[in-house]
Design an enzyme around this catalytic site. Structure first.
Site, PDB file in Angstrom:
ATOM      1  N   HIS A  44       0.927  -1.125   0.216  1.00 49.29           N
ATOM      2  CA  HIS A  44      -0.166  -0.027  -0.001  1.00 49.29           C
ATOM      3  C   HIS A  44       0.771   1.307   0.148  1.00 49.29           C
ATOM      4  O   HIS A  44       2.080   1.325   0.645  1.00 49.29           O
ATOM      5  CB  HIS A  44      -0.973   0.074   1.413  1.00 49.29           C
ATOM      6  CG  HIS A  44      -2.067   0.923   1.259  1.00 49.29           C
ATOM      7  ND1 HIS A  44      -2.058   2.261   1.447  1.00 49.29           N
ATOM      8  CD2 HIS A  44      -3.206   0.746   0.676  1.00 49.29           C
ATOM      9  CE1 HIS A  44      -3.149   2.826   0.985  1.00 49.29           C
ATOM     10  NE2 HIS A  44      -3.892   1.958   0.697  1.00 49.29           N
ATOM     11  N   ASP A  53      -7.998  -5.148   0.044  1.00 45.70           N
ATOM     12  CA  ASP A  53      -8.540  -6.098  -1.125  1.00 45.70           C
ATOM     13  C   ASP A  53      -8.239  -7.545  -1.215  1.00 45.70           C
ATOM     14  O   ASP A  53      -8.711  -8.396  -1.811  1.00 45.70           O
ATOM     15  CB  ASP A  53      -8.344  -5.356  -2.434  1.00 45.70           C
ATOM     16  CG  ASP A  53      -9.372  -4.294  -2.625  1.00 45.70           C
ATOM     17  OD1 ASP A  53     -10.251  -4.363  -1.984  1.00 45.70           O
ATOM     18  OD2 ASP A  53      -8.686  -3.211  -3.282  1.00 45.70           O
TER      19      ASP A  53
END
Ligand code: ACO
Length: 401
Positions: free
Chosen positions: A280, A337
């Site tokens: 991320h 996700d």
């Protein structure tokens, strides 16, 4: 820090910061996140507490208007949204024009854009009242459009919903109802979806949100800004990762479940393969949403009595990667996700619809950010560049080239 400061042609100083890794684009009072500590808060409230105690519509109100709603405020918001939940019949002709194989994100983005033609008054939002009207319109119509994209793909007749139901319950009905069969709500499905939508509702200046703000900064209107945001979200490095994760886990399963092979591929700089759902831009410790979703995935599968070998592959992959020096050194952890697709699958949502589910969750965040940008009267977004092309050249006629 990979940042260059150069004197531009106009004499001013221009910073080049690829991917805007260190560049703020605005001041915002909506979402706080601390990537080092793994903290995420909407308007000051922790994501853990909101996921546990609030419902999606309350969180939408909180994000957009800044405070948790009172009972009356929530009822009014709900009623205003419901009154706007009808979609012009002619919109169905546009939906009919798409091939069945069209990706739902492309369809959703196009339909959101097409809404402008049917609601021209939603573009001019020079008063707070006009802004509110545009907001409840899209909050009402967006779930209808999203559900329609799924029904189109499954060749099912469209469902117009039932306004006596709650926001998420009604979304479930519009997605899952079957012709000639009374719709029966499933509280496990509703609750799981409610939580997922809350966890996806905002994430400060990510790619799609920045897109919404920058398009909105030209005063293009809310629906046009959202349509652009949906396109930005579609990419596999952003929201499209939830689809890519399941496809990756399925591929690993089909290949005999050898997780070590895929970890090695992800580490190989000659191989374009990346571990989808890992890493991320901002979280360098853990993604707090991933923690909640992992737990929720286990609960939902248990409650629905589903055994999904893909969850075991995901857990195996994560446990190996979390011990591996490559991932540890680069601070790569499972993101939101990594596990969300496993829940969507258990709920019976087709893989290509996963990013649409993300968009449904992100809608209030996009709206809140757009509203903030307009209320703060932010100037049009217009980054600078450093020109590195040719100096002046004389034109060469075609026959002399
Ligand atoms: N698998 C393998 N290596 C990775 C991964 C991954 N998933 N993610 C990052 N890396 C490596 C990069 O190769 C790079 O290595 P290097 O330093 O040796 O060159 C290093 O980690 C840093 O990666 P960047 O791409 O520079 O990090 P950036 O912040 O630009 O990208 C991103 C973040 C796009 C999320 C990236 O981690 C990625 O592609 N992940 C997979 C896709 C994904 O899951 N996206 C969803 C993000 S969450 C969301 O949008 C909702």
């Amino acid at each position: 820090i990979d940042i260059k400061v150069l004197r531009g042609a106009t004499g001013g100083v221009t910073t080049i910061d690829p991917g805007y890794k260190n560049t703020g684009s605005c001041e915002s009072a909506i979402t706080f996140l601390d990537g080092e500590k793994g903290i995420l808060r909407y308007r000051g409230y922790s994501i853990e507490e909101l996921a546990e105690k609030a419902d999606f519509l309350e969180v939408a109100y909180l994000l957009i208007f800044g405070e948790l709603p009172t009972k009356e405020q929530l009822e009014k918001f709900d009623k205003d949204i419901k009154e706007e939940s009808h979609v012009d019949e002619d919109m169905k002709k546009i939906l009919d024009g798409f091939p069945k194989s069209a990706h739902p994100m492309g369809v959703l983005s196009s339909l959101t854009s097409a809404l402008i033609a049917f609601n021209p008054g939603s573009v001019d939002v020079d008063s707070e009242e006009a802004m509110y009207n545009a907001i409840v319109k899209i909050m009402g119509k967006f779930p209808v459009l999203a559900a329609w994209t799924m029904r189109k793909r499954k060749s099912l007749p469209l469902d117009y919903g039932d306004n006596s139901l709650g926001y998420v319950e009604n979304l479930c009905k519009m997605m899952f109802s079957r012709p000639n069969k009374a719709y029966e709500a499933n509280s496990i499905v509703n609750d799981a979806l409610d939580k997922l939508l809350i966890l996806h509702a905002d994430h400060e200046q990510n790619c799609s949100t920045s897109t919404v703000r920058i398009v909105g900064s030209s005063h293009a209107g809310l629906f046009a800004s959202l349509s652009a945001g949906i396109s930005a979200l579609w990419g596999p490095l952003h929201g499209g990762a939830n689809q890519a994760v399941i496809e990756m886990l399925e591929a690993i399963k089909a290949d005999g479940g050898d997780t070590a092979k895929y970890i090695a591929k992800a580490k190989d700089k000659e191989d374009p393969f990346r571990l989808m759902g890992f890493g991320h831009r901002v979280y360098k410790n853990f993604d707090p949403r991933a923690k909640i979703i992992k737990k929720s995935a286990e609960e939902v599968l248990g409650d629905l009595g589903i055994e999904d070998p893909v969850l075991d592959i995901a857990k195996g992959l994560a446990s190996v990667a979390l011990e591996d020096e490559y991932f540890v050194k680069r601070k790569l952890y499972p993101n939101v996700d990594f596990y969300s697709g496993i829940i969507y699958r258990a709920l019976g949502i087709p893989t290509e619809m996963f990013t649409v589910m993300f968009a449904l969750g992100r809608l209030p965040g996009w709206i809140a950010q757009w509203r903030e940008m307009r209320l703060r009267k932010e100037p049009i977004g217009r980054p600078r560049q450093i020109y590195v092309g040719e100096n002046y050249r004389e034109f060469v006629d075609l026959e002399k080239r």
